[in-house]
Design a protein around this motif. Structure first.
Motif, short mmCIF file in Angstrom:
data_model
loop_
_atom_site.label_atom_id
_atom_site.label_comp_id
_atom_site.label_asym_id
_atom_site.label_seq_id
_atom_site.Cartn_x
_atom_site.Cartn_y
_atom_site.Cartn_z
N ASP A 1 24.00 38.97 31.31
CA ASP A 1 25.30 39.55 31.62
C ASP A 1 25.56 39.27 33.09
N ALA A 2 26.79 38.88 33.40
CA ALA A 2 27.16 38.60 34.79
C ALA A 2 28.18 39.63 35.24
N TYR A 3 27.97 40.17 36.42
CA TYR A 3 28.93 41.04 37.08
C TYR A 3 29.52 40.21 38.22
N VAL A 4 30.73 39.71 37.99
CA VAL A 4 31.36 38.76 38.91
C VAL A 4 32.36 39.51 39.79
N THR A 5 32.18 39.42 41.10
CA THR A 5 33.12 40.02 42.05
C THR A 5 34.13 38.94 42.44
N ILE A 6 35.40 39.28 42.31
CA ILE A 6 36.49 38.33 42.55
C ILE A 6 37.40 38.91 43.63
N VAL A 7 37.84 38.05 44.53
CA VAL A 7 38.80 38.43 45.57
C VAL A 7 40.10 37.69 45.31
N CYS A 8 41.20 38.41 45.35
CA CYS A 8 42.53 37.81 45.18
C CYS A 8 43.39 38.24 46.36
N ASP A 9 44.05 37.26 46.99
CA ASP A 9 44.86 37.55 48.18
C ASP A 9 46.35 37.73 47.88
N ASN A 10 46.77 37.58 46.63
CA ASN A 10 48.20 37.69 46.32
C ASN A 10 48.49 38.63 45.16
N ALA A 11 47.79 39.75 45.11
CA ALA A 11 48.04 40.76 44.08
C ALA A 11 49.20 41.64 44.52
#
Length: 173
Positions: A120-130
């Motif tokens: 299982d992967a816990y992927v942290t994602i960053v988005c600059d245009n939410a």
């Protein structure tokens, strides 16, 4: 006999009272709430359109060993249904995928085991245009980022359906 009729007419005129006023106020309140919700759904009540930076985590389950290389820090993430960008990977935490035995042990407990080649992967994602609306919901394009929401995840050659496990608004953009 004529006087009794006049008395009945006075009683009928006095029937509008406190209870009637409360009922009318309730009806008007419900009508106003319905109107507001309809306007919100039709887009007449605008969310805050200022871009924000958000960080969120997505849990992806049962990834075989040979597909782990598809996920790496810095890779871009897309919505696999619409191909819209969802941000970039900033961190990945791997855990062996667990499964439950079909039989309980002698104490009545159901044993939990871990696969040796499935993760299982816990992927942290960053988005600059939410965008963030007045209720605090985060959106990236048409994808709502909310704990528990389904994320159609695509990065590299890996396409999965995952679930948002955490999100945080980082900045006002």
């Amino acid at each position: 006999k004529g006087q009794g009729t006049e008395m009945d007419n006075k009683k009928q005129k006095a029937r509008f009272g406190f209870v009637d006023a409360v009922i009318i106020i309730l009806i008007l309140s419900v009508a106003a709430a319905i109107t507001y919700l309809i306007l919100l759904q039709n887009g007449n009540v605008k969310p805050e359109n200022k871009p924000r930076t958000i960080e969120y985590s997505v849990k992806l389950t049962a990834i075989k060993e040979e597909y782990r290389s598809a996920l790496a820090a810095g890779n871009e993430v897309f919505d696999s249904a619409t191909d819209m960008p969802l941000g970039y990977i900033s961190n990945i935490r791997w855990e062996p995928t667990q499964y439950y035995d079909s039989k309980a042990d002698e104490n009545g407990n159901i044993p939990v085991y871990a696969y040796s080649d499935v993760y299982d992967a816990y992927v942290t994602i960053v988005c600059d245009n939410a965008t963030v609306d007045e209720t605090g919901f985060c959106n990236i394009g048409n994808t709502r980022i909310l704990v528990g929401s389904q994320i159609y995840f695509s990065s590299g050659y890996l396409n999965r359906v995952g679930y948002c496990t955490r999100f945080e608004i980082k900045s006002a953009g």
